[in-house]
Each structure stands twice: as C-alpha cells, then as structure tokens.
Design an enzyme around this catalytic site. Structure first.
Site, PDB file in Angstrom:
ATOM      1  N   ARG A 230       0.852  -1.187   0.000  1.00 23.96           N
ATOM      2  CA  ARG A 230       0.000   0.000   0.000  1.00 23.96           C
ATOM      3  C   ARG A 230       0.887   1.237   0.000  1.00 23.96           C
ATOM      4  O   ARG A 230       1.943   1.260   0.638  1.00 23.96           O
ATOM      5  CB  ARG A 230      -0.919   0.032   1.232  1.00 23.96           C
ATOM      6  CG  ARG A 230      -2.028  -1.000   1.230  1.00 23.96           C
ATOM      7  CD  ARG A 230      -3.099  -0.688   0.197  1.00 23.96           C
ATOM      8  NE  ARG A 230      -4.191  -1.653   0.199  1.00 23.96           N
ATOM      9  CZ  ARG A 230      -4.221  -2.764  -0.523  1.00 23.96           C
ATOM     10  NH1 ARG A 230      -3.182  -3.066  -1.295  1.00 23.96           N
ATOM     11  NH2 ARG A 230      -5.261  -3.573  -0.483  1.00 23.96           N
ATOM     12  N   GLU A 259       3.577  13.017  -6.757  1.00 21.09           N
ATOM     13  CA  GLU A 259       4.869  13.469  -6.222  1.00 21.09           C
ATOM     14  C   GLU A 259       6.017  12.499  -6.501  1.00 21.09           C
ATOM     15  O   GLU A 259       7.180  12.859  -6.334  1.00 21.09           O
ATOM     16  CB  GLU A 259       4.760  13.704  -4.715  1.00 21.09           C
ATOM     17  CG  GLU A 259       4.332  12.489  -3.919  1.00 21.09           C
ATOM     18  CD  GLU A 259       4.039  12.839  -2.475  1.00 21.09           C
ATOM     19  OE1 GLU A 259       4.793  13.643  -1.902  1.00 21.09           O
ATOM     20  OE2 GLU A 259       3.039  12.334  -1.940  1.00 21.09           O
ATOM     21  N   HIS A 271       0.182  -0.499 -10.531  1.00 23.30           N
ATOM     22  CA  HIS A 271      -0.584  -1.483  -9.754  1.00 23.30           C
ATOM     23  C   HIS A 271      -0.697  -2.800 -10.515  1.00 23.30           C
ATOM     24  O   HIS A 271      -1.796  -3.342 -10.717  1.00 23.30           O
ATOM     25  CB  HIS A 271      -1.968  -0.938  -9.417  1.00 23.30           C
ATOM     26  CG  HIS A 271      -2.549  -1.563  -8.184  1.00 23.30           C
ATOM     27  ND1 HIS A 271      -3.796  -1.263  -7.700  1.00 23.30           N
ATOM     28  CD2 HIS A 271      -2.053  -2.500  -7.328  1.00 23.30           C
ATOM     29  CE1 HIS A 271      -4.045  -1.959  -6.612  1.00 23.30           C
ATOM     30  NE2 HIS A 271      -2.990  -2.723  -6.368  1.00 23.30           N
TER      31      HIS A 271
END
Length: 390
Positions: A230, A259, A271
């Site tokens: 995560r 960022e 992902h």
C-alpha cells in the site's frame, strides 16, 4: 435460488463455481443475496437489506464499508494468497529492475534510434547502467503472509540472505517458510542489515508511514525499498529526500502518485502486482467458492470481519447467528430453542474481537416466530435459517 450481483467483471471460471440451478448472477440484479466485487468503490452504495455476504476477488478490502457490514451482520470475504505468486514475481522483477538499472538502460537504448554507430555508442554508454547482482545480498521481508513467504523462499533460492519479520506469522505460513530464512530479532535489525526491503503488511494506523525519515535513515546507504502492499506504508517525501541525498539507491512502488512521477531512481509500476490472468482466475474462483459455502451452508473462511467458523453439515436444519461478543447470548439462544422443543444436534461458536458467530444444527422445523424470537435476543445482529443443510 441465490442472487449474486457482480460489481466488476468476474472471471468466468469463478462464476462457473456457482451452479446455475441454485445461483443467478448479473451486474444489475434486484435484492441480491451476495455481491462479488474486485475494485469497485462500495462506500457510497446503498446496500440492500437482502445482502448477506460480500466476496472481494483480491486481498485488500479498502473499497468495502466494513463497519457498516459488520453492524448489519454482512460477512465480508477476501482471497488471501490467490494472487500471491503474481505479486511474488513482480517483487523479484523489481529487485532486478532497480539493481541492474534495466528500465533506465532500455529507455536510453530506445533513444538511439536514427543515430549513427549505435553499436559503438552502446559500448561507450553502458557503463552508466552498471548495477549489483542480487546473489549474496540481504533481503529484508516485512510480513510473512502468503506473499511474503513466497518472496522469501524465492529470494533464498536465488542465493540471497533473507531476513524475515512477522510477529503474527500463522502456523500455516511458518510451515511453508524455507528453513534458510532467518528470523529478524526486530525491525531495527532488519532495516540496518538489508540491502533490499520488501513490505507485505496491511495499511493500518500502526503501519502508516512505517518507513518515515527516521527509519529510512537507519537503512544501509545504497539500499532499496520495494513496496507492493500500500502506498501509505512509505512516506513519499522522506523517500525523495533520501534518494536525492544518495542514502537510498532506489524505490519501486506499485502505486504511482503525482509526487513520485519523474523522480530519479523511483520506478512506479501501475498497480501490476496481481495483474496476471492466473491471479484473476484464482481470485474469482476462491471468492465464488467462499460465497457459495456461506450461502449454502453458513460456513465462514477467510472473512475479514467475522471469525472462521466451519462445521460439517448434518442434514438437519441449520441456524446461523451473528451477535455481539457479549455474555449470555449463547445461553439465551440455547434456552430459547429448548423451550420450544428444538433439539440441538451440533453447535459451533467462534468469536473475533467484538463479534461472534454461531452455527446451530437442530431437529425440527424453524418457524418465522422462532426466528423473530432469536432476533429479539439482546446482542443478536442477524439470524439465518438453512433448511436441510447438506
């Protein structure tokens, strides 16, 4: 006939585990008994009162309103381990990508198109992409669940020294773990010794920003972090500062954020950890089978909000009761059943934190009045009856 709503595309091999003579599944369905979901956000959905269970074809359940489900007695399942091999392969690939600077090298080589003397340029330019081998290096694995164990074993087989850390490791996971994996005495030791660190723990209040500036400062100079769990487990600002100073030599993250994009030595993958046809099939099959077992027999396995509770069917009428884990509920239930002449053939009670779950097989018919009496017992959340449970 049980009605199942699918909120995402679920692999056909999973839906095939729901027999057509007893299950109907569709994306649009009125008053479903169960829901199959992958990534759809359920927090704003108005869950029908008919819903008994939700099965997530994947490990994370952040997209499901767990407190609401628990309050209503809705059992939520996930599929731990079903996508473990796919994630394991991504972690191993990530170590090689970050070490050998493969992405940077490929990107540079593609930029040579149309230029002269490409072989000569390659020989001159390849020195900027020198990177270490992983054999003989130390990998720290934080979290030894289904994925962490596979990663640790694979890294050990590749000749790495592996440190593992998981104070809550299950007996089953411990049996699967290679004897070559070294138990780290603590997180600080693992952090100080590892050349690579891979994180496989859930995001909770305790693990948020597990790798902050202070912890990263304790890492070896030139170490790398791999995060396929995560995004919130790692402080992005702290990672960027450590990369800029040269203290860290790489960060691979499966959760791109604004960022992190364009930052040197950050490899953001979109992902992809479980993005394999095999993982999707495994998750769909496991989710469907768990949902079927619960709806047909009341058995619970791999729930994230209710205890594991499985009892072989006796062919009798089965009553399942979800309740708050408080005193006197069981005695009240059994006394009530006895007072109306229902003999308990078998019974199982399990609890998990503030909730409990009971499977009670009885001889005789359970009337609507009996169900109403059971629901009126203080602490009871939900009652269900499964006639002739086989």
């Amino acid at each position: 006939m049980f009605k199942i709503q699918t909120l995402n595309k679920i692999a056909t091999c999973g839906l095939d585990r729901l027999p057509r003579d007893n299950f109907e599944s569709a994306t649009e369905i009125v008053n479903p008994d169960g829901i199959l979901v992958r990534s759809a956000d359920m927090h704003k959905l108005d869950l029908p009162s008919s819903v008994l269970a939700i099965a997530r074809a994947g490990a994370g359940v952040n997209n499901i309103p767990l407190p609401t489900c628990t309050e209503r007695g809705i059992v939520v399942f996930n599929t731990p381990g079903a996508n473990a091999n796919g994630v394991k392969e991504m972690v191993i690939a990530a170590m090689l990508l970050s070490s050998r600077k493969l992405f940077e090298g490929i990107t540079w080589a593609q930029g040579l198109k149309g230029q002269d003397a490409i072989p000569e340029q390659v020989e001159k330019g390849k020195a900027q992409f020198v990177g270490p081998e992983i054999q003989g290096k130390t990998l720290g694995v934080i979290g030894l669940g289904a994925i962490g164990v596979l990663v640790a074993n694979a890294a050990s087989a590749l000749g790495m020294r592996v440190l593992g850390l998981d104070p809550f490791i299950s007996v089953e996971a411990a049996w699967r773990l290679s004897h070559n994996v070294i138990k780290a005495p603590g997180l600080d030791t693992l952090v100080a010794e590892a050349d690579y660190i891979t994180i496989h723990v859930p995001l909770t209040a305790d693990t948020k920003n597990l790798f902050n500036a202070e912890r990263i400062a304790r890492m070896k100079k030139g170490a790398r972090i791999l995060n396929f769990s995560r995004s919130g487990l790692v402080d992005n600002a702290a990672v960027k500062a450590a990369l800029a100073s040269g203290h860290l030599d790489g960060y691979v993250c499966d959760f791109p954020e604004e960022e992190l994009l364009g930052v040197p030595k950050v490899l953001p993958t979109p992902h992809l950890g479980a993005s394999t046809p095999e993982s999707e099939d495994n998750c769909a099959i496991m989710a469907a089978e768990q949902l079927r077992e619960y709806l047909e027999r009341g058995n619970i396995s791999n729930s994230v909000n209710f205890p594991t509770c499985e009892m072989a069917p006796t062919g009798k009428t089965r009553i399942t009761v979800a309740n708050r884990n408080v005193p006197n509920v069981i005695s009240s239930l059994t006394s009530l059943l006895g007072s109306i002449g229902l003999n308990i053939e078998d019974m199982l009670n399990k609890n998990r934190g503030e909730v409990a779950y009971n499977i009670i097989d009885v001889s005789g018919d359970v009337t609507p009045e009996t169900i109403a009496h059971l629901k009126s017992v203080e602490g009871v959340i939900a009652v269900r009856v499964i006639p002739n449970c086989n």
